[in-house]
Motif scaffolding. Structure first.
Motif, PDB file in Angstrom:
ATOM      1  N   GLU A  77     -54.882  77.774 -20.594  1.00 40.15           N
ATOM      2  CA  GLU A  77     -55.479  78.138 -19.249  1.00 40.15           C
ATOM      3  C   GLU A  77     -54.433  77.669 -18.007  1.00 40.15           C
ATOM      4  O   GLU A  77     -54.907  78.537 -17.459  1.00 40.15           O
ATOM      5  N   GLY A  78     -53.650  76.597 -18.413  1.00 43.48           N
ATOM      6  CA  GLY A  78     -52.510  76.316 -17.379  1.00 43.48           C
ATOM      7  C   GLY A  78     -53.324  75.822 -16.149  1.00 43.48           C
ATOM      8  O   GLY A  78     -52.531  75.895 -15.271  1.00 43.48           O
ATOM      9  N   SER A  79     -54.224  75.527 -16.505  1.00 48.63           N
ATOM     10  CA  SER A  79     -55.120  74.103 -15.015  1.00 48.63           C
ATOM     11  C   SER A  79     -55.427  73.122 -15.829  1.00 48.63           C
ATOM     12  O   SER A  79     -54.481  71.859 -16.057  1.00 48.63           O
ATOM     13  N   VAL A  80     -56.924  72.629 -16.671  1.00 49.18           N
ATOM     14  CA  VAL A  80     -57.055  71.737 -16.688  1.00 49.18           C
ATOM     15  C   VAL A  80     -56.114  70.691 -17.769  1.00 49.18           C
ATOM     16  O   VAL A  80     -56.546  72.129 -19.288  1.00 49.18           O
ATOM     17  N   SER A  81     -56.282  69.885 -18.255  1.00 46.14           N
ATOM     18  CA  SER A  81     -55.411  69.425 -19.653  1.00 46.14           C
ATOM     19  C   SER A  81     -55.997  68.466 -20.210  1.00 46.14           C
ATOM     20  O   SER A  81     -57.010  67.754 -19.302  1.00 46.14           O
ATOM     21  N   THR A  82     -56.080  68.577 -21.500  1.00 47.96           N
ATOM     22  CA  THR A  82     -56.868  67.379 -22.385  1.00 47.96           C
ATOM     23  C   THR A  82     -55.924  66.374 -23.180  1.00 47.96           C
ATOM     24  O   THR A  82     -55.012  67.665 -24.180  1.00 47.96           O
ATOM     25  N   LEU A  83     -56.208  65.142 -23.613  1.00 44.02           N
ATOM     26  CA  LEU A  83     -55.277  64.474 -23.890  1.00 44.02           C
ATOM     27  C   LEU A  83     -55.982  63.866 -24.822  1.00 44.02           C
ATOM     28  O   LEU A  83     -57.184  63.493 -24.889  1.00 44.02           O
ATOM     29  N   LYS A  84     -55.854  64.340 -26.251  1.00 44.51           N
ATOM     30  CA  LYS A  84     -56.502  64.333 -27.381  1.00 44.51           C
ATOM     31  C   LYS A  84     -55.908  62.814 -28.660  1.00 44.51           C
ATOM     32  O   LYS A  84     -54.882  63.257 -28.637  1.00 44.51           O
TER      33      LYS A  84
END
Lengths: 114, 113
Positions: free
Chosen positions: A71-78
């Motif tokens: 959503e262009g805000s929170v990011s998750t690195l997996k």
């Protein structure tokens, strides 16, 4: 929030497990960066988002690493199938055009793979 | 590719001593140059920057001048304080306005009273 927030601050996992690290950037910052910092080294670039899309993912070391920012805000690195060599502090930073090129960093997520 | 080389550390100084931390770079084109600082228990934060040759960045008594002829951006302070104890990173950006930063290894500065 006032600054870049990263969770968890510490994560201990076993070799082979899957890990997710979250970054909540400064509100309104369109650019988001992930870096990895090993002991005694400088931050090593992984990936950079402009909005929802990855503008540069040239630093991802292999296909076990993946990052999203839906959503262009929170990011998750997996990180899949973690290895002991993945142990490091994972840093997130954000920025926007008004920041004149300055990156604002979070305090990092320390990942330890046993 | 782009790279940043910092002098080997750590550096230990007495309060009020003069500080120089060397930084040289390799980059395509004309990069912007930065010094970031990480105080104990805190995230990295921008200390100063310079965006073109001969520019001088300054902040909190620290200075660095962009030297294109020597590809250097050495950090200096005339009189260090105990509160300057931190890790200092030199960095460059050679792409567009929001492109990635490339960092050096960092150097730990300890200032004793």
């Amino acid at each position: 929030g006032a600054g870049v927030s990263q969770t968890p601050s510490n994560k201990v996992t076993e070799k082979g497990k899957y890990v997710e690290l979250r970054c909540d950037p400064i509100s309104g910052h369109t650019a988001l960066y992930w870096y990895r910092q090993s002991l005694g080294q400088g931050p090593e670039f992984l990936i950079y988002f402009q909005g929802t899309g990855a503008a540069d993912d040239s630093g991802l070391p292999n296909d076990r690493f993946f990052a999203v920012r839906p959503e262009g805000s929170v990011s998750t690195l997996k990180i899949q199938r973690t290895e002991r060599g993945d142990s490091a502090v994972y840093l997130c930073a954000s920025s926007n055009e008004l920041a004149n090129g300055e990156l604002f960093f979070g305090e990092g997520s320390r990942l330890t793979v046993l | 590719g782009d790279s940043v080389t910092q002098m080997e550390g750590p550096v230990t100084l007495s309060e009020e001593a003069f500080l120089t931390i060397n930084c040289t770079y390799t980059a395509t084109g004309y990069p912007s140059l930065f010094w970031y600082v990480q105080y104990p228990g805190e995230g990295l934060q921008l200390l100063l920057k310079a965006t073109k040759a001969d520019d001088k960045g300054s902040n909190k008594g620290f200075e660095a001048t962009y030297r294109k002829e020597t590809t250097s951006f050495h950090l200096e302070k005339g009189s260090v304080q105990v509160s300057d104890s931190a890790v200092y990173f030199c960095a460059l950006r050679s792409g567009g306005a929001n492109s990635k930063l490339t960092f050096g290894k960092g150097i730990t500065l300890s200032v004793r009273p």
